[in-house]
Design a protein around this motif. Structure first.
Motif, PDB file in Angstrom:
ATOM      1  N   LEU A   8       0.810  -1.211   0.000  1.00  0.00           N
ATOM      2  CA  LEU A   8       0.000   0.000   0.000  1.00  0.00           C
ATOM      3  C   LEU A   8       0.849   1.270   0.000  1.00  0.00           C
ATOM      4  N   ASP A   9       2.065   1.194   0.519  1.00  0.00           N
ATOM      5  CA  ASP A   9       2.916   2.377   0.628  1.00  0.00           C
ATOM      6  C   ASP A   9       3.677   2.718  -0.649  1.00  0.00           C
ATOM      7  N   LEU A  10       3.451   1.965  -1.707  1.00  0.00           N
ATOM      8  CA  LEU A  10       4.066   2.274  -3.006  1.00  0.00           C
ATOM      9  C   LEU A  10       2.958   2.550  -4.013  1.00  0.00           C
ATOM     10  N   PRO A  11       3.174   3.488  -4.911  1.00  0.00           N
ATOM     11  CA  PRO A  11       2.157   3.766  -5.930  1.00  0.00           C
ATOM     12  C   PRO A  11       2.031   2.605  -6.916  1.00  0.00           C
ATOM     13  N   PRO A  12       0.868   2.473  -7.547  1.00  0.00           N
ATOM     14  CA  PRO A  12       0.716   1.423  -8.563  1.00  0.00           C
ATOM     15  C   PRO A  12       1.813   1.548  -9.620  1.00  0.00           C
ATOM     16  N   VAL A  42      13.766 -12.306   1.502  1.00  0.00           N
ATOM     17  CA  VAL A  42      13.729 -11.302   0.438  1.00  0.00           C
ATOM     18  C   VAL A  42      12.277 -10.987   0.116  1.00  0.00           C
ATOM     19  N   ARG A  43      12.011  -9.684  -0.011  1.00  0.00           N
ATOM     20  CA  ARG A  43      10.660  -9.229  -0.331  1.00  0.00           C
ATOM     21  C   ARG A  43      10.689  -8.427  -1.624  1.00  0.00           C
ATOM     22  N   ILE A  44       9.754  -8.722  -2.484  1.00  0.00           N
ATOM     23  CA  ILE A  44       9.543  -7.920  -3.685  1.00  0.00           C
ATOM     24  C   ILE A  44       8.181  -7.271  -3.494  1.00  0.00           C
ATOM     25  N   ARG A  45       8.218  -5.980  -3.246  1.00  0.00           N
ATOM     26  CA  ARG A  45       7.006  -5.224  -2.929  1.00  0.00           C
ATOM     27  C   ARG A  45       6.422  -4.650  -4.221  1.00  0.00           C
ATOM     28  N   VAL A  46       5.158  -4.948  -4.494  1.00  0.00           N
ATOM     29  CA  VAL A  46       4.474  -4.485  -5.698  1.00  0.00           C
ATOM     30  C   VAL A  46       3.449  -3.422  -5.276  1.00  0.00           C
ATOM     31  N   GLY A  47       3.660  -2.190  -5.712  1.00  0.00           N
ATOM     32  CA  GLY A  47       2.786  -1.093  -5.316  1.00  0.00           C
ATOM     33  C   GLY A  47       1.366  -1.236  -5.829  1.00  0.00           C
TER      34      GLY A  47
END
Length: 135
Positions: A8-12, A42-47
């Motif tokens: 949620l903390d990253l834009p689409p 390891v985390r890959i965060r998807v906005g």
């Protein structure tokens, strides 16, 4: 362990890689930490962008539309590319390649599969837009 998750903390359209960190209220991460007994993965965060106040779960579970859908679809492909790069050259090198400030839609070098992102956006545009879920 490599985990790809919504953020949620990253834009689409934005993808960001990191190692470790807190659960930050993310139920999926909380479950993973509980099962493996560690936050060191390891985390890959998807906005997916910030939801309107009080609509976090319904926002994440809802269906995006328009440009937002295209951005998320492209970032999912970029996240898949990031997994391959991590496995090939390691996390540090992958972070240098993927942790730029631009989203995949404004990036000078688009994700490998822009065509599938466009197809995903077309398919998503026929679905109902995100809305509040009720129980």
């Amino acid at each position: 362990v490599i985990v790809v998750h919504d953020e949620l903390d990253l834009p689409p359209g934005r993808v960001k890689l990191k190692r470790g960190g807190s659960e930050a209220g993310h139920n999926g991460l909380r479950s993973i930490v509980k099962h493996i007994g560690s936050t060191d993965f390891v985390r890959i965060r998807v906005g997916v962008g910030k939801p309107p106040k009080g609509q976090g779960p319904s926002w994440v579970l809802g269906v995006p539309d328009g440009q937002e859908a295209a951005a998320i679809e492209a970032s999912i492909q970029r996240a898949a590319d990031a997994v391959e790069v991590i496995l090939e050259v390691g996390l540090d090198a992958a972070m240098g390649q993927f942790n730029g400030k631009e989203s995949v839609l404004s990036s000078p070098t688009p994700a490998k599969s822009v065509t599938s992102a466009e197809e995903g956006a077309a398919a998503a545009s026929t679905k109902a837009p995100r809305q509040r879920l009720t129980k």
